[in-house]
Design an enzyme around this catalytic site. Structure first.
Site, short mmCIF file in Angstrom:
data_model
loop_
_atom_site.label_atom_id
_atom_site.label_comp_id
_atom_site.label_asym_id
_atom_site.label_seq_id
_atom_site.Cartn_x
_atom_site.Cartn_y
_atom_site.Cartn_z
CG ASN A 1 10.11 -21.78 16.75
OD1 ASN A 1 10.92 -21.53 15.97
ND2 ASN A 1 8.89 -21.72 16.52
CE LYS B 1 1.84 -30.61 9.34
NZ LYS B 1 3.22 -30.43 10.11
#
Ligand code: C5P
Length: 401
Positions: free
Chosen positions: A211, A338
């Site tokens: 990425n 999260k």
């Protein structure tokens, strides 16, 4: 909180400006607040105030020239190392310009270049010099590199004009110096692991899944934490960035390697700050050689990588855990999820769809999400973000052992 026994050392740089006499008051004020002050003057400053005055006020030797007979042979290095904070007050347009381009042609600018301490600048000059684009650009460059600027005030100037350029109030400069002195040690005694960069998952000998993470945020955090006294281990995937000063840097490539390195390093730490953009998947059967174009499969079977941060959250103990959430929509809502799912203390949420911010860029706009709420921060450089984030984490780390 801090185990360091001695008073913080402030190196006070005085440059040649009519406001130099106010540096006497600043030296006294810093001493009143418990700091040790060592003065470095430029040659021009000595035309406004004598070194003897500062010598008497601070009861420390005053440094001026690089070649003074009485001075230590490499005084710029010893002063640079001793400094917890370097404050230049008053800072002339000239010294600001020299600092912005990294010149080191006298003791003060050489010390500034050699030190890891935070630079606090209190400019003072004529209003036109202050407003000049060159001065403003130089200050912006210094700010981006972490300098704190205590802006001048408006009022009557020594030259008779009225406008911006008068040295800030001594109390305000002392506040900034004191805050930086505190920051320079607030993580002493703590052990921190930072993860950074991408992970690259091999498909074959030459190709990988990866990425766009540059690693900048994590490197800045690691560097800033070490500067503030923490023992820092940085576990990073491949980046072009050099090892940060004073940090143990462990370089890995894949998520599995990062997992092993982080689990080992995080065993006995006070905090883990996970900025790494860990690849969620890896090719299930990476090839050892290069797969020829014509033989390349149209689909690659993937396997889940371990979630390093979630695993640390499972056995959280007293460790402070900080995660990052790069999202393109519903940023804060996802960050909250999260926070709960991974047992985190804080999530740094950012919208990576904003052009020019986030991945690879030098600036970011983030929201700090905790169980208590969300704090939206303005657009800021990654170094400034590191500073604010550690300001929030530091009180959570106590008590340390
Ligand atoms: O769930 P998500 O990948 O969006 O979570 C991001 C956070 O979790 C980041 O702090 C990242 O460093 C961490 N993470 C991790 N291991 C993974 C995936 C993410 O530590 N495999």
């Amino acid at each position: 909180m801090s185990e360091k026994r001695t008073a913080p050392t402030v190196v006070l740089g005085v440059t040649g400006c009519i406001a130099a006499y106010k540096a006497c008051e600043l030296a006294r004020e810093c001493m009143r607040r418990g700091m040790r002050v060592k003065v470095v003057m430029t040659e021009n400053a000595t035309r406004f105030v004598g070194a003897t005055t500062f010598r008497a006020l601070t009861r420390e030797p005053v440094a001026v020239g690089m070649w003074d007979e009485a001075a230590a042979p490499v005084q710029h290095v010893s002063l640079a190392e001793e400094a917890d904070v370097l404050v230049i007050a008053p800072a002339t347009a000239n010294v600001i310009a020299k600092l912005a381009c990294g010149r080191a042609d006298d003791l003060l600018t050489t010390t500034a270049l050699a030190t890891e301490a935070t630079l606090v600048l209190a400019p003072a000059m004529n209003v036109h010099m202050w407003r000049d684009e060159a001065t403003q650009a130089n200050l912006e460059a210094l700010r981006a590199r972490g300098a704190i600027v205590v802006p001048p005030e408006s009022g009557e100037l020594a030259c008779g004009e009225v406008g911006e350029g008068r040295l800030a109030e001594v109390g305000d400069i002392a506040d900034a110096v004191e805050a930086e002195a505190r920051r320079s040690r607030d993580l002493e005694g703590s052990r921190i692991v930072v993860t950074a960069g991408p992970t690259l998952e091999p498909i074959d000998a030459v190709r990988h899944i990866g990425n766009r993470s540059s690693g900048k945020t994590g490197f800045r955090i690691a560097e800033e934490a070490a500067r503030r006294g923490a023992a820092v281990t940085l576990v990073t995937g491949p980046t072009h960035l050099p090892d940060p000063f004073g940090v143990v840097t462990v370089r890995v490539t894949t998520a599995l390697e990062m997992h092993a390195a982080v689990i080992e390093a995080a065993e006995d730490v006070h905090a883990v700050i996970a900025t790494a953009a860990v690849s969620d998947f890896r090719p299930a059967a990476p090839q050892t050689g290069k797969v020829k174009k014509d033989a390349f499969p149209s689909a690659i079977a993937l396997e889940r990588n371990p979630d390093i941060l979630a695993e640390l959250g499972e056995a959280k103990g007293r460790r402070v855990l900080v995660g990052f959430a790069a999202e393109t929509a519903d940023v804060v809502a996802h960050a909250r999820e999260k926070l709960a799912a991974k047992h985190l203390d804080l999530v740094v949420a950012n919208d990576v769809s904003e052009p020019g911010l986030g991945f690879g860029a030098d600036s970011n706009r983030v929201t700090l999400v905790t169980a208590d709420g969300a704090e939206e921060l303005p657009v800021m450089g990654k170094r400034a973000l590191a500073r604010v984030l550690l300001d929030r984490i530091s009180p959570l780390l106590l008590p340390r052992g």
